[in-house]
Design a protein around this motif. Structure first.
Motif, PDB file in Angstrom:
ATOM      1  N   PRO A 101       0.822  -1.212   0.000  1.00 41.66           N
ATOM      2  CA  PRO A 101       0.000   0.000   0.000  1.00 41.66           C
ATOM      3  C   PRO A 101       0.857   1.264   0.000  1.00 41.66           C
ATOM      4  CG  PRO A 101      -0.211  -1.185   2.104  1.00 41.66           C
ATOM      5  CD  PRO A 101       0.691  -1.998   1.234  1.00 41.66           C
ATOM      6  N   SER A 102       0.377   2.282  -0.673  1.00 38.39           N
ATOM      7  CA  SER A 102       1.070   3.568  -0.613  1.00 38.39           C
ATOM      8  C   SER A 102       0.778   4.185   0.760  1.00 38.39           C
ATOM      9  CB  SER A 102       0.553   4.475  -1.726  1.00 38.39           C
ATOM     10  OG  SER A 102      -0.754   4.903  -1.423  1.00 38.39           O
ATOM     11  N   PRO A 103       1.536   5.206   1.167  1.00 38.00           N
ATOM     12  CA  PRO A 103       1.322   5.776   2.510  1.00 38.00           C
ATOM     13  C   PRO A 103      -0.120   6.208   2.771  1.00 38.00           C
ATOM     14  CG  PRO A 103       3.361   6.596   1.587  1.00 38.00           C
ATOM     15  CD  PRO A 103       2.718   5.781   0.507  1.00 38.00           C
ATOM     16  N   ILE A 104      -0.745   6.820   1.782  1.00 38.03           N
ATOM     17  CA  ILE A 104      -2.123   7.259   2.068  1.00 38.03           C
ATOM     18  C   ILE A 104      -3.058   6.063   2.191  1.00 38.03           C
ATOM     19  CG2 ILE A 104      -2.826   7.708  -0.333  1.00 38.03           C
ATOM     20  CD1 ILE A 104      -4.265  10.203   1.170  1.00 38.03           C
ATOM     21  N   GLN A 105      -2.790   5.032   1.409  1.00 37.08           N
ATOM     22  CA  GLN A 105      -3.619   3.825   1.506  1.00 37.08           C
ATOM     23  C   GLN A 105      -3.408   3.150   2.856  1.00 37.08           C
ATOM     24  OE1 GLN A 105      -2.169   1.802  -1.957  1.00 37.08           O
ATOM     25  NE2 GLN A 105      -3.221   3.201  -3.366  1.00 37.08           N
ATOM     26  N   ALA A 106      -2.150   3.121   3.305  1.00 37.96           N
ATOM     27  CA  ALA A 106      -1.838   2.477   4.581  1.00 37.96           C
ATOM     28  C   ALA A 106      -2.557   3.169   5.731  1.00 37.96           C
ATOM     29  CB  ALA A 106      -0.334   2.487   4.811  1.00 37.96           C
ATOM     30  N   LYS A 107      -2.761   4.479   5.588  1.00 36.76           N
ATOM     31  CA  LYS A 107      -3.437   5.211   6.659  1.00 36.76           C
ATOM     32  C   LYS A 107      -4.945   5.197   6.492  1.00 36.76           C
ATOM     33  CE  LYS A 107       0.071   8.480   8.131  1.00 36.76           C
ATOM     34  NZ  LYS A 107       0.782   9.666   7.694  1.00 36.76           N
ATOM     35  N   ALA A 108      -5.399   5.441   5.279  1.00 36.10           N
ATOM     36  CA  ALA A 108      -6.838   5.647   5.081  1.00 36.10           C
ATOM     37  C   ALA A 108      -7.636   4.346   5.111  1.00 36.10           C
ATOM     38  CB  ALA A 108      -7.088   6.381   3.762  1.00 36.10           C
ATOM     39  N   ILE A 109      -7.092   3.282   4.533  1.00 36.77           N
ATOM     40  CA  ILE A 109      -7.897   2.063   4.405  1.00 36.77           C
ATOM     41  C   ILE A 109      -8.305   1.472   5.768  1.00 36.77           C
ATOM     42  CG2 ILE A 109      -7.931  -0.312   3.503  1.00 36.77           C
ATOM     43  CD1 ILE A 109      -6.366   0.824   1.047  1.00 36.77           C
ATOM     44  N   PRO A 110      -7.357   1.267   6.692  1.00 40.69           N
ATOM     45  CA  PRO A 110      -7.783   0.730   7.999  1.00 40.69           C
ATOM     46  C   PRO A 110      -8.774   1.663   8.695  1.00 40.69           C
ATOM     47  CG  PRO A 110      -5.382   0.775   7.817  1.00 40.69           C
ATOM     48  CD  PRO A 110      -5.911   1.475   6.624  1.00 40.69           C
ATOM     49  N   PHE A 111      -8.522   2.961   8.581  1.00 39.81           N
ATOM     50  CA  PHE A 111      -9.427   3.923   9.214  1.00 39.81           C
ATOM     51  C   PHE A 111     -10.843   3.771   8.658  1.00 39.81           C
ATOM     52  CE2 PHE A 111     -11.616   8.013   9.053  1.00 39.81           C
ATOM     53  CZ  PHE A 111     -11.641   8.348  10.398  1.00 39.81           C
ATOM     54  N   LEU A 112     -10.943   3.694   7.345  1.00 38.42           N
ATOM     55  CA  LEU A 112     -12.262   3.641   6.720  1.00 38.42           C
ATOM     56  C   LEU A 112     -12.963   2.301   6.957  1.00 38.42           C
ATOM     57  CD1 LEU A 112     -11.469   5.519   3.379  1.00 38.42           C
ATOM     58  CD2 LEU A 112     -12.705   6.378   5.372  1.00 38.42           C
ATOM     59  N   LEU A 113     -12.185   1.255   7.111  1.00 39.72           N
ATOM     60  CA  LEU A 113     -12.802  -0.042   7.363  1.00 39.72           C
ATOM     61  C   LEU A 113     -13.375  -0.114   8.775  1.00 39.72           C
ATOM     62  CD1 LEU A 113     -10.367  -2.522   5.562  1.00 39.72           C
ATOM     63  CD2 LEU A 113     -12.606  -1.715   4.805  1.00 39.72           C
ATOM     64  N   GLU A 114     -12.784   0.661   9.679  1.00 39.30           N
ATOM     65  CA  GLU A 114     -13.198   0.561  11.072  1.00 39.30           C
ATOM     66  C   GLU A 114     -14.110   1.680  11.536  1.00 39.30           C
ATOM     67  OE1 GLU A 114      -9.063  -1.426  12.475  1.00 39.30           O
ATOM     68  OE2 GLU A 114      -9.895   0.181  13.731  1.00 39.30           O
ATOM     69  N   ASN A 115     -14.186   2.733  10.772  1.00 40.39           N
ATOM     70  CA  ASN A 115     -14.887   3.924  11.243  1.00 40.39           C
ATOM     71  C   ASN A 115     -15.991   4.356  10.306  1.00 40.39           C
ATOM     72  OD1 ASN A 115     -13.451   5.453  13.588  1.00 40.39           O
ATOM     73  ND2 ASN A 115     -11.836   4.578  12.309  1.00 40.39           N
ATOM     74  N   SER A 116     -16.938   5.081  10.870  1.00 39.21           N
ATOM     75  CA  SER A 116     -17.880   5.739   9.969  1.00 39.21           C
ATOM     76  C   SER A 116     -17.684   7.246  10.069  1.00 39.21           C
ATOM     77  CB  SER A 116     -19.303   5.341  10.312  1.00 39.21           C
ATOM     78  OG  SER A 116     -19.507   5.542  11.688  1.00 39.21           O
ATOM     79  N   ARG A 117     -16.542   7.613  10.700  1.00 39.10           N
ATOM     80  CA  ARG A 117     -16.255   9.041  10.816  1.00 39.10           C
ATOM     81  C   ARG A 117     -15.790   9.613   9.480  1.00 39.10           C
ATOM     82  NH1 ARG A 117     -11.877   9.407  14.935  1.00 39.10           N
ATOM     83  NH2 ARG A 117     -11.511  11.439  13.983  1.00 39.10           N
ATOM     84  N   ASP A 118     -15.969  10.901   9.334  1.00 41.53           N
ATOM     85  CA  ASP A 118     -15.537  11.571   8.113  1.00 41.53           C
ATOM     86  C   ASP A 118     -14.012  11.672   8.067  1.00 41.53           C
ATOM     87  OD1 ASP A 118     -18.306  13.944   8.052  1.00 41.53           O
ATOM     88  OD2 ASP A 118     -18.160  11.841   7.465  1.00 41.53           O
ATOM     89  N   LEU A 119     -13.524  11.909   6.855  1.00 39.09           N
ATOM     90  CA  LEU A 119     -12.074  11.938   6.674  1.00 39.09           C
ATOM     91  C   LEU A 119     -11.669  13.055   5.725  1.00 39.09           C
ATOM     92  CD1 LEU A 119      -9.298  10.340   7.008  1.00 39.09           C
ATOM     93  CD2 LEU A 119      -9.894   9.262   4.840  1.00 39.09           C
TER      94      LEU A 119
END
Ligand code: ADP
Ligand code: MG
Length: 610
Positions: free
Chosen positions: A31-49
């Motif tokens: 994963p690229s750096p943004i993918q490494a950060k955003a993907i786990p966050f989005l899979l676990e959260n329904s918060r905005d980003l």
């Protein structure tokens, strides 16, 4: 900022096996750096980003993979809406989604964008879509027609939000944000944090997590990139004015060849600037000497080739000036990286001619940052800046020597009846008169502003207007509001600087304060309407308009609107000048179109080597 869990590999992300399979088929291994950060966050959260990342950092997968993962294919309503600034980008996102979802049976993605027939897109929507990728204008259009239903979406993506705002989609975004359910998760991607994005975040987003990633090929973060457009023959004059407008400058002026270096340095020298050339033709001892003087700030400017500049290890440069852009665009990154070091901010300046706008765009893409166009400083600006710099120096000056102080009371006594203003004016003219003198008769050398002023000066109004034409008009459903949208979205122009606007079938003609004409190219550089680039060209002046209430007489019987309007539609009288480049003639400036004391654009000579 709260800590984010980062993933190492796609496999440990928890993404559905069908997605992982597609990824490995695509050779997406890490994963690229943004993918490494955003993907786990989005899979676990329904918060905005809110994710700040430059182009080329892999944003599409960062938002697409979690969306695909969460999709319920057994339900047929639209579950995600992805907004993108252009049709090309929308199509690219769709293609990526289809690739990532290649193993997801029954996945339906529909793309809708302006500038294409709506009926085909409507039919596709009626056929069902899990994800809709849209440009904002068309999305609003289809929402209004009730053929796009976003009432049940769980995710809204604003991809390249800054671009969408720059392109005047602000109102459309507001409409869409207000139409979609408040329960949605909103993901906003942008290369830059504009105030308008902060506003959107405040108004429409909930407790947004912010992530920030550096980009590929990114130049130093504290460097601001600026360009000035001048006719080739005015390049040196433009340089001088830029320098004069920044008395605090300490920097390197980059040239393409040794010869150009030497010529620019010689000219600056004879104009009494502390500038020295440094290039491969100099002996090592000469180079060392120049460098030591530069380090001690005895020299304000080094005029250098790329090769010679390689070994320069001076920090604290306030500016880097690209007198000519490098042939190898990568060199630009090295050049601009010489400023903005060690926690200091810096400015990288490029002086370009009208034909080089495309190079600026390529550079923007390469460094993942926007350039801003600035008008070449006017004589008035320069004088004001110089005088303010003097004032600043006085404020910052160490104590004046005692020997001088001793005489002050006497002098004060003698000048006691003179006001402070008069006193300052005298000192200024004594010390800085030469500056005022130098620029007394100076023309505005901004491209497109010279000549226009007199040609287009409007009767009685007191404001000089230049006239421009856009390649969109009524038949494209272009409105005055669209024009204001573009103007206001640009950082270069303001709606209040616009005069009359006339919509015709295929074109729109508008007046702009002549003094602001130099900014028009920059302002419309990224302008798009219905996904298509909007082209702006200079046009013949508008005929005066008859006004109600007896103003008829004022214009002394000159032809009314109609007759002369055809003049610019057909492009006569210089109406299509802009599209061909300045001064029509096509002959190019490079090949020796040097007029009266002009300076060669690209002097010949071999590239430098040490
Ligand atoms: P952005 O939207 O940030 O400009 P893209 O999502 O378009 O960037 O990605 C840029 C390029 O990198 C694309 O060609 C994409 O296929 C590729 N890419 C993205 N992520 C990966 C990855 N993890 N591994 C390999 N290639 C990737
Ligand atoms: Mg992208």
């Amino acid at each position: 900022m709260r800590d984010l869990q980062e993933m190492e590999t796609f496999a440990d992300s928890g993404l559905a096996p069908s997605i992982l399979e597609a990824l490995s088929a695509m050779n997406f291994t890490k994963p690229s750096p943004i993918q490494a950060k955003a993907i786990p966050f989005l899979l676990e959260n329904s918060r905005d980003l809110i994710a700040l990342a430059q182009t080329g950092t892999g944003k599409t997968a960062a938002f697409s993979l979690p969306i695909l993962h969460k999709l319920d294919l057994t339900r047929s309503h639209v579950q995600a809406l992805i907004l993108s600034p252009t049709r090309e980008l929308a199509l690219q996102i769709t293609k990526d989604l289809m690739n990532f979802g290649a193993k997801m049976k029954g996945l339906k993605v529909v793309t809708v964008y302006g500038g294409a027939r709506a009926d085909v897109q409507i039919r596709a929507l009626k056929n069902g879509a899990h994800i809709v990728v849209a440009t904002p204008g068309r999305a609003v259009d289809l929402l209004t027609r009730k053929v796009l239903d976003v009432r049940q979406i769980s995710t809204l993506v604003l991809d390249e939000a800054d671009e969408m705002l720059n392109m005047g989609f602000k109102d459309d975004l507001d409409t869409i944000l207000a139409t979609t359910p408040p329960t949605r998760q909103t993901l906003l991607f942008s290369a830059t944090m504009l105030p308008e994005i902060e506003r959107i975040a405040k108004q429409y987003m909930n407790d947004a997590q912010q992530i920030n990633v550096g980009g590929r090929n990114q130049s130093a973060d504290k460097v601001e990139h600026v360009y000035f457009v001048a006719h080739a023959r005015d390049r040196y004059e433009a340089l001088r004015r830029i320098i004069d407008a920044h008395p605090e400058m300490y920097g390197i002026i980059f040239c393409r060849t040794r010869r150009e270096c030497q010529e620019v340095a010689d000219k600056l020298g004879s104009d009494r600037y502390a500038a020295e050339a440094i290039h491969g033709e100099l002996e090592q001892s000469q180079r060392d000497y120049v460098m030591s003087r530069f380090r001690k700030r005895r020299i304000q400017f080094l005029v250098a080739t790329d090769v010679a500049a390689r070994g320069i290890d001076v920090n604290d440069l306030t500016h880097v000036i690209n007198y000519n852009l490098p042939d190898q665009l990568e060199s630009y990154v090295h050049r601009s990286g010489r400023t903005g070091r060690a926690d200091k901010s810096g400015v990288s300046i490029a002086i370009i001619n009208m034909r080089e706008h495309g190079v600026i765009r390529r550079l923007e893409h390469m460094i993942g940052k926007k350039f801003t166009q600035q008008p070449i400083p006017s004589a008035k600006d320069i004088c004001a800046r110089q005088l303010l710099a003097v004032a600043q120096k006085i404020l910052e000056a160490p104590e004046v020597e005692r020997a001088v102080m001793e005489h002050v009371p006497e002098v004060l006594e003698q000048l006691k009846d003179i006001s402070k203003e008069t006193l300052v004016a005298h000192i200024v003219s004594e010390k800085w008169g030469h500056f005022l003198e130098k620029y007394k008769f100076a023309d505005d050398i901004n491209v497109d502003s010279r000549g226009m002023e007199s040609r287009d000066r409007r009767e009685n109004s007191g404001i000089a207007f230049a006239t421009f034409q856009l390649n969109v008009g009524r038949q494209h459903n272009f409105t005055k509001q669209d024009l204001f949208g573009m103007i206001n979205a640009s950082r270069e122009l303001k709606g209040s600087e616009i005069g009359r606007i006339e919509l015709a079938g295929g074109t729109t003609t508008f007046q702009l304060e002549a003094a602001r004409a130099g900014a028009v190219i920059g302002a419309f550089r990224t302008a798009k309407f219905n996904g298509e680039p909007v082209l702006v060209t200079e046009a013949a002046p508008m005929a005066p308009r008859f006004e109600r209430g007896g103003s008829r007489g004022r214009f002394g019987g000159r032809g009314g609107g109609r007759g002369s309007r055809s003049g610019y539609r057909g492009g006569s009288g210089g109406g299509d000048r802009g599209s061909r480049g300045p001064r029509g003639g096509g002959g190019g400036f490079r090949g020796g179109n040097r007029r009266g004391g002009g300076y060669p654009t690209r002097p010949g000579g071999a590239p430098d080597d040490l």
